[in-house]
Design a protein around this motif. Structure first.
Motif: not given
Length: 561
Positions: A295-306, A326-332, A404-412
């Protein structure tokens, strides 16, 4: 002397075996796969061209064995000479002559076995032979064997014994026989006896059953898993309830309350990414079990929206493209490390994307991996090979599926940009992005890029023209803009050219080119038909009387791709 259990003295030997044996040393003999009874080769000098030696012999598992004696010698020049001799080793002074199988009539089997001497091959009367009927059967997939019956028989004047058995229960049967010679040495044999009914025996159905029912809907820490135990066990029966998570197992007692027993299990962060419920009990000799799926138990607080956005519409091959991430977590806004790749969509028709959804499997047993799969062999410069098409437009050569195969760090502020050059292959490119924040929140997204050209050109022409032949070639053009206009197009092969007007209607048009081959054999070129623009190609050197088109069709002067 070498010995193997499955050798056939009458079989056809490998024609290269003797050659291989002649090239091997005595040290190789002792280390080979053969079971050598005498691992130290006997060294005996010949007298008048003859030599004698003795080797210990024995048969494995009290059954006749095929073996061969290998003899090697050296001549006066040190060259190896090789010879071999096959023989059969018997474990005793008598042997059992077996049938291939016993005779079965209904549920009864009978066999005939003769006892004979090894030396002289004479029937042996008065020999005691032990016969066992062996039953083989299966219970819930497990093989079982048992001795169903035994007999002690004495051979008659002709050396025959005739064991006969009734097959008591379902299963397959064999008859095992054994006898001893005058020195007490034992010989054994076995033959197929037959089968009764089915060899598979199934356990009787259980009287008591249980079922655990729970809806496999996603749940979150702080909630409860609610399930129902449905069973015909009597009320008050004790059970063991197990709550299994990935790194934790909780056991607690449970009591049957009736036909339906409700179960409620609280969930916490350690319950992720899922739990399974199991109940077990033993009642009146029967083991009763029931379990749920995970039975899946999920944690939405650990989800990042991209969010990945790029230019809309159709892009040109080789164009520079900028993607906004753009990366957003819990609307922020949430700083995160984002991996990006753009792969031609056609590749996923061959194999699915092997990378899992990190949000679903981040807490599981995963290994970050990357694959690059291509159907092209890239040259050392990393491009797709190819080159220019003469005076026409250059051929598209960068045909990589991985754009494309790359990584990028989003800012504050949760934002970043990535710029890259598209390959020259046409079609859809799948852009995949996966993000990982410092707080182990994860997420993924997907978008598409479309790469195309404004023109599509197709040439249809004869494959071969011989001397004196006439033919036609058709050039079809499709303009994505869908406009109505007239352009000049040129077909050029081997130095000769034809130019014709091409009228496009709704962006589509086709023009015909008349072709002819010279009457006399000449070089492999085509010649414009009489009256066609372009004139006759020069050069009449001797050559095969055939024409095979070379080169590329191109748009004439003044056209705009």
């Amino acid at each position: 002397m070498g010995q193997q259990s499955n050798l056939n003295p009458q079989g056809q030997d490998d024609p290269l075996a003797e050659l291989r044996q002649e090239t091997q040393s005595a040290a190789w003999w002792s280390g080979s796969d053969y079971s050598y009874l005498d691992r130290k080769p006997a060294l005996t000098r010949s007298v008048d061209g003859r030599a004698s030696f003795s080797l210990p012999t024995s048969a494995l598992k009290n059954a006749p064995q095929a073996a061969r004696i290998i003899v090697r010698a050296k001549d006066e020049y040190g060259r190896d000479v090789y010879a071999e001799h096959w023989l059969t080793l018997y474990p005793a002074g008598i042997r059992l002559v077996l049938q291939d199988w016993a005779e079965q009539v209904g549920d009864r089997v009978a066999a005939a076995v003769q006892v004979r001497s090894v030396t002289g091959d004479q029937p042996q009367a008065g020999r005691r032979v032990q016969a066992q009927l062996i039953r083989t059967f299966y219970v819930e997939g497990q093989q079982r064997t048992e001795v169903a019956a035994e007999q002690t028989l004495t051979s008659d004047a002709a050396g025959w014994v005739r064991p006969s058995f009734a097959l008591p229960r379902d299963g397959s049967y064999t008859i095992k026989l054994s006898a001893q010679d005058a020195s007490g040495r034992q010989v054994t044999g076995e033959l197929w006896a037959g089968q009764r009914g089915a060899a598979y025996v199934y356990a009787p159905p259980q009287r008591y059953q249980a079922e655990l029912v729970a809806q496999p809907l996603p749940r979150h820490p702080g909630e409860q898993v609610r399930a129902e135990l449905k069973t015909n066990l009597p009320a008050g029966t004790p059970l063991l309830l197990e709550i299994a998570a990935e790194d934790r197992l909780i056991r607690q007692p449970l009591t049957v309350r009736g036909p339906v027993t409700p179960i409620a299990v609280p969930l916490d962060a350690a319950s992720t990414p899922g739990v399974r419920l199991d109940v077990t009990t033993t009642y009146q000799g029967e083991v009763v079990r029931a379990s749920t799926a995970v039975l899946p138990v999920v944690r939405d607080d650990r989800r990042v929206e991209i969010r990945v956005t790029g230019p809309s519409g159709k892009l040109r091959p080789g164009e520079r493209v900028t993607l906004d991430v753009e990366t957003v977590q819990s609307g922020q806004p949430q700083p995160a490390l984002v991996t990006l790749n753009a792969v031609q969509e056609a590749l996923y028709a061959v194999a699915e994307d092997p990378a899992p959804d990190p949000w679903r499997l981040f807490w599981g047993v995963t290994s970050p991996q990357a694959w690059q799969v291509t159907s092209y062999d890239l040259p050392p410069d990393g491009r797709g090979g190819g080159g220019a098409g003469g005076d026409g437009a250059p051929l598209r050569s960068d045909l990589r599926e991985l754009a494309l195969f790359d990584t990028v760090q989003t800012g504050a502020d949760g934002r970043a940009q990535v710029t890259f050059t598209l390959p020259e292959a046409l079609g859809e490119y799948r852009v995949s992005a996966r993000a990982f924040s410092g707080q182990t929140a994860v997420g993924q997204t997907r978008s598409e890029l479309t790469v195309g050209l404004p023109y599509a050109v197709r040439l249809s022409r004869p494959r071969v023209l011989t001397a004196g032949d006439r033919g036609m070639a058709y050039l079809s053009v499709q303009d994505e803009a869908g406009s109505d206009r007239t352009e000049q197009v040129t077909l050029e092969v081997g130095g000769a050219a034809q130019t014709q007007p091409l009228t496009l209607r709704a962006g589509r048009g086709t023009v015909r080119f008349d072709l002819s081959a010279p009457e006399q054999p000449g070089p492999s070129r085509w010649w414009p038909a009489p009256g066609a623009t372009g004139g006759r190609a020069a050069g009449d050197a001797a050559g095969p009387p055939s024409w095979q088109p070379r080169g590329q069709p191109r748009l004439g002067p003044g056209t705009t791709p």
